[in-house]
Write an enzyme that holds these catalytic residues in place. Structure first.
Site, PDB file in Angstrom:
ATOM      1  N   SER A 157     -26.354  89.398 -16.790  1.00  0.00           N
ATOM      2  CA  SER A 157     -25.317  88.554 -16.195  1.00  0.00           C
ATOM      3  C   SER A 157     -23.930  89.154 -16.469  1.00  0.00           C
ATOM      4  O   SER A 157     -23.684  90.304 -16.161  1.00  0.00           O
ATOM      5  CB  SER A 157     -25.460  87.131 -16.745  1.00  0.00           C
ATOM      6  OG  SER A 157     -24.734  86.213 -15.972  1.00  0.00           O
ATOM      7  N   ASP A 179     -33.077  83.416  -8.733  1.00  0.00           N
ATOM      8  CA  ASP A 179     -31.814  83.282  -9.465  1.00  0.00           C
ATOM      9  C   ASP A 179     -30.852  82.393  -8.683  1.00  0.00           C
ATOM     10  O   ASP A 179     -30.537  82.679  -7.524  1.00  0.00           O
ATOM     11  CB  ASP A 179     -31.208  84.673  -9.673  1.00  0.00           C
ATOM     12  CG  ASP A 179     -30.074  84.699 -10.684  1.00  0.00           C
ATOM     13  OD1 ASP A 179     -29.451  83.655 -10.908  1.00  0.00           O
ATOM     14  OD2 ASP A 179     -29.818  85.781 -11.242  1.00  0.00           O
ATOM     15  N   HIS A 211     -32.611  82.892 -13.563  1.00  0.00           N
ATOM     16  CA  HIS A 211     -31.543  83.774 -14.039  1.00  0.00           C
ATOM     17  C   HIS A 211     -31.886  84.421 -15.381  1.00  0.00           C
ATOM     18  O   HIS A 211     -31.425  85.519 -15.682  1.00  0.00           O
ATOM     19  CB  HIS A 211     -30.243  82.966 -14.157  1.00  0.00           C
ATOM     20  CG  HIS A 211     -29.031  83.776 -14.470  1.00  0.00           C
ATOM     21  ND1 HIS A 211     -28.548  84.761 -13.630  1.00  0.00           N
ATOM     22  CD2 HIS A 211     -28.187  83.763 -15.549  1.00  0.00           C
ATOM     23  CE1 HIS A 211     -27.459  85.307 -14.167  1.00  0.00           C
ATOM     24  NE2 HIS A 211     -27.236  84.736 -15.323  1.00  0.00           N
TER      25      HIS A 211
END
Length: 287
Positions: A113, A237, A265
């Site tokens: 991320s 995601d 995610h």
């Protein structure tokens, strides 16, 4: 708040220590692997080194060296969000670690991320120490690609959903200084394909992420561009969505691309074995 932060840090430390100790005594650990690699794992917003616990066990069991970094004010790092005034402050734990690596050694950098932006800084400053940069569920930057604009768009789209909250240490008339995921957002948006107990664990261990600008981060073709990049996305995601991935692939194509099936995610939590297999393949190709 100070007592809560200390308690969270103690829980995270004991949790990570337990995982590490259990792996050291794993009777199935492979100690005969000759082509081993050093994986350096960098977490995303609000998380810490603890978020990699499933992947760490798999990689170590395969004979690899693994270092999980706690960025500033994250995991068991002793700083608080208000102590972090710049992106350099936030990324300092990783940069210090990269500085400590001997010049003849190279690592596989993995950023999850927002951790993708952090490993990008390391790739720019230490390109000779990185065999490949892996961007997991991340908006992958590039020398001629304005990833910060996309990252800000993603953040603005999700930040005020459900029970996410901001901190305004400089007053309500100033921009927020920190951000944290709420329990509902974690379970419904971030961990929706992960085991419930992992989402419950995250609600205890997440910490506010300092909101610092990355506009000053400069990535050059000569340094950052010399390091091979791999993008791994998660099929389900809800944060770095498929439309974002398509734009990255079009405007900033990586050397390789992988898609993890039936994953949220937190691919390292919901589908650790798929991610493990991809990382082994990547390390073989680029070691």
């Amino acid at each position: 708040m100070k007592r809560k932060a200390i308690t969270v840090s103690v829980i995270a430390f004991l949790f990570v220590a337990a995982i590490s100790n259990s792996d050291e005594h794993n009777p199935h650990r492979n100690t005969t692997v000759s082509n081993t690699n050093h994986f350096v794992l960098v977490h995303g917003s609000c998380f810490g080194a603890w978020s990699w616990f499933k992947l760490v066990r798999l990689l170590k069991s395969a004979g690899h060296t693994v270092t999980s970094i706690d960025l500033a004010a994250s995991g068991i790092n002793l700083l608080h969000a208000k102590d972090v005034q710049s992106f350099s402050d936030y990324s300092k734990p990783l940069m210090d670690f990269m500085e400590s690596i001997p010049s003849h050694q190279r690592v596989v950098l993995v950023g999850h991320s927002s951790g993708g932006t952090v490993i990008s800084q390391a790739m720019e400053h230490f390109p000779h120490k990185v065999s490949v940069g892996v961007f997991l569920c991340s908006v992958m930057p590039g020398p001629s690609f304005n990833s910060s604009a996309i990252a800000k768009m993603v953040m603005s789209r999700l930040a005020h959903e459900l029970d996410n909250t901001f901190t305004y240490d400089k007053g309500l008339n100033s921009p927020p200084t920190a951000f944290i995921f709420g329990p509902k957002f974690l379970s419904q948006v971030v961990f929706q394909y992960s085991p419930h107990e992992d989402a419950d664990l995250a609600t205890v261990l997440v910490r506010p992420k300092p909101l610092v600008s990355v506009d000053g981060l400069v990535l050059t073709k000569a340094k950052f561009g010399s390091v091979r990049r791999v993008l791994i996305c998660a099929e389900q995601d809800k944060i770095v969505t498929q439309d974002v991935i398509k734009e990255i692939l079009l405007k900033n194509p990586p050397n390789k691309f992988f898609n993890i099936r039936n994953s949220d995610h937190m691919a390292m939590v919901s589908q650790p074995r798929q991610l493990f297999a991809h990382l082994l393949s990547i390390s073989r190709d680029y070691s």
